[in-house]
Design an enzyme around this catalytic site. Sequence first.
Site, PDB file in Angstrom:
ATOM      1  N   GLY A   1      11.205  -2.520   5.663  1.00  0.00           N
ATOM      2  CA  GLY A   1      10.527  -3.830   5.626  1.00  0.00           C
ATOM      3  C   GLY A   1      10.094  -4.151   4.198  1.00  0.00           C
ATOM      4  O   GLY A   1      10.340  -5.239   3.685  1.00  0.00           O
ATOM      5  N   HIS A   2       9.445  -3.186   3.549  1.00  0.00           N
ATOM      6  CA  HIS A   2       9.059  -3.373   2.145  1.00  0.00           C
ATOM      7  C   HIS A   2      10.307  -3.617   1.289  1.00  0.00           C
ATOM      8  O   HIS A   2      10.307  -4.476   0.397  1.00  0.00           O
ATOM      9  CB  HIS A   2       8.360  -2.121   1.603  1.00  0.00           C
TER      10      HIS A   2
ATOM     11  N   MET B   1       8.755  -2.530  11.811  1.00  0.00           N
ATOM     12  CA  MET B   1       8.510  -1.414  10.892  1.00  0.00           C
ATOM     13  C   MET B   1       7.099  -1.507  10.327  1.00  0.00           C
ATOM     14  O   MET B   1       6.618  -2.594  10.002  1.00  0.00           O
ATOM     15  CB  MET B   1       9.527  -1.430   9.761  1.00  0.00           C
TER      16      MET B   1
ATOM     17  N   MET C   1       0.841  -1.200   0.000  1.00  0.00           N
ATOM     18  CA  MET C   1       0.000   0.000   0.000  1.00  0.00           C
ATOM     19  C   MET C   1       0.874   1.247   0.000  1.00  0.00           C
ATOM     20  O   MET C   1       0.406   2.348   0.281  1.00  0.00           O
ATOM     21  CB  MET C   1      -0.945  -0.012   1.201  1.00  0.00           C
TER      22      MET C   1
ATOM     23  N   GLN D   1      -2.248 -12.579   7.510  1.00  0.00           N
ATOM     24  CA  GLN D   1      -2.402 -12.301   6.077  1.00  0.00           C
ATOM     25  C   GLN D   1      -1.568 -13.276   5.238  1.00  0.00           C
ATOM     26  O   GLN D   1      -2.040 -13.812   4.231  1.00  0.00           O
ATOM     27  CB  GLN D   1      -1.960 -10.861   5.782  1.00  0.00           C
TER      28      GLN D   1
ATOM     29  N   LYS E   1       5.284  -9.991   9.205  1.00  0.00           N
ATOM     30  CA  LYS E   1       4.713  -9.078  10.205  1.00  0.00           C
ATOM     31  C   LYS E   1       3.188  -9.235  10.193  1.00  0.00           C
ATOM     32  O   LYS E   1       2.551  -9.291  11.215  1.00  0.00           O
ATOM     33  CB  LYS E   1       5.076  -7.622   9.937  1.00  0.00           C
TER      34      LYS E   1
ATOM     35  N   GLY F   1       5.348 -10.133   3.861  1.00  0.00           N
ATOM     36  CA  GLY F   1       6.050 -10.069   5.138  1.00  0.00           C
ATOM     37  C   GLY F   1       5.326 -10.854   6.209  1.00  0.00           C
ATOM     38  O   GLY F   1       4.092 -10.882   6.244  1.00  0.00           O
TER      39      GLY F   1
HETATM   40  P1  AMP Z   1       1.593  -2.943   3.455  1.00  0.00           P
HETATM   41  O1  AMP Z   1       2.118  -1.879   2.563  1.00  0.00           O
HETATM   42  O2  AMP Z   1       1.549  -2.576   4.889  1.00  0.00           O
HETATM   43  O3  AMP Z   1       0.303  -3.552   2.928  1.00  0.00           O
HETATM   44  O4  AMP Z   1       2.672  -4.112   3.385  1.00  0.00           O
HETATM   45  C1  AMP Z   1       3.075  -4.672   2.170  1.00  0.00           C
HETATM   46  C2  AMP Z   1       3.906  -5.896   2.440  1.00  0.00           C
HETATM   47  O5  AMP Z   1       5.049  -5.544   3.207  1.00  0.00           O
HETATM   48  C3  AMP Z   1       3.143  -6.960   3.240  1.00  0.00           C
HETATM   49  O6  AMP Z   1       3.462  -8.244   2.722  1.00  0.00           O
HETATM   50  C4  AMP Z   1       3.679  -6.764   4.625  1.00  0.00           C
HETATM   51  O7  AMP Z   1       3.629  -7.927   5.420  1.00  0.00           O
HETATM   52  C5  AMP Z   1       5.116  -6.391   4.333  1.00  0.00           C
HETATM   53  N1  AMP Z   1       5.704  -5.701   5.479  1.00  0.00           N
HETATM   54  C6  AMP Z   1       5.180  -4.636   6.131  1.00  0.00           C
HETATM   55  N2  AMP Z   1       5.967  -4.325   7.195  1.00  0.00           N
HETATM   56  C7  AMP Z   1       6.980  -5.210   7.205  1.00  0.00           C
HETATM   57  C8  AMP Z   1       8.117  -5.423   8.058  1.00  0.00           C
HETATM   58  N3  AMP Z   1       8.362  -4.651   9.120  1.00  0.00           N
HETATM   59  N4  AMP Z   1       8.957  -6.437   7.759  1.00  0.00           N
HETATM   60  C9  AMP Z   1       8.722  -7.232   6.681  1.00  0.00           C
HETATM   61  N5  AMP Z   1       7.669  -7.084   5.846  1.00  0.00           N
HETATM   62  C10 AMP Z   1       6.819  -6.094   6.097  1.00  0.00           C
END
Ligand code: AMP
Length: 283
Positions: free
Chosen positions: A36-37, A184, A30, A153, A149, A147
């Site tokens: 992390g991303h 993160m 998103m 999901q 985290k 991830g």
């Molecule tokens: P989001 O943008 O929050 O929807 O996350 C996109 C992807 O990044 C998802 O697969 C999350 O699990 C992963 N993600 C978010 N935060 C982290 C993190 N701290 N470490 C590893 N992956 C992450």
Amino acid sequence: MEIVESIELMQQRMARTRAAGSTIAFVPTMGFLHDGHLSLLKEGRRRSDLLVLSIFVNPTQFGQGEDFDDYPRDFQQDCVLAQSAGVDIIFTPTAMAMYSTGYATEVNVSGITSGLCGASRPTHFRGVCTVVTKLFNIVQPHIALFGSKDFQQLAVVKRMTRDLNLPIEIVGMAIYRETDGLAMSSRNVYLNSEQRCQALALSQGITLAQDMVKQGEAEAGAVLAAVSSHLGAQSLIRPDYIAVCHQSTLEPQQQIDKDSVLLIAAFVGSTRLIDNGYLMDAS
Ligand code: AMP
């Protein structure tokens, strides 16, 4: 690096890539990228010929009263970070194109979506599964990286991919943390300094639980009580759930074993954060 907004153009581009025999790795996000991303992107880069990042704040995975409108966005910065991670294509469809007038189809995984985040966010995983299926159909990746985290999901996406026979390898990646342990998250930007400080209780709770297990504790109830009391000592934290579950079924466990994961969701002020960790073999 290409930026593609059109679903049709993306499909044509991906069909050409596949016809040329190239492998495609896909990281759905998103946006508001952080390290992390980037760890997912770097692994995708390593494993494929073409690396696709999607940036789409998916309205259907936010419930009423959640933070869809306020969700942090910074497309220019995301482009800089994506380029540095070796992304070939950023796919950024509009919500209008993804859910055009009369849109009527949803993907629902039952069972493992009912507890944990699914209990407090009842429409969330239907939104996630629907958008991930659509993105998979558009991008046609060989592998997709998620991830851990977002532990539930990841489990749900793995189950959906298997149940729907999607020919995509789902790769789960370790949680990337700040140096002090906070997982993160794009939502960390919402925290003021006192909340940021108290938010550490989530990762500390996981370490506390892992230490108890290392010292021989095998009763989930004892671990949960200790973690709950640690979080409860923080005035700005309101736990949503603290649970010990089996890593694949996400069923609650009484006895801790090698498949046990501690999962926490908590509001820090009005920001909902999640974190988790395996209770055994934690290094
Ligand atoms: P989001 O943008 O929050 O929807 O996350 C996109 C992807 O990044 C998802 O697969 C999350 O699990 C992963 N993600 C978010 N935060 C982290 C993190 N701290 N470490 C590893 N992956 C992450």
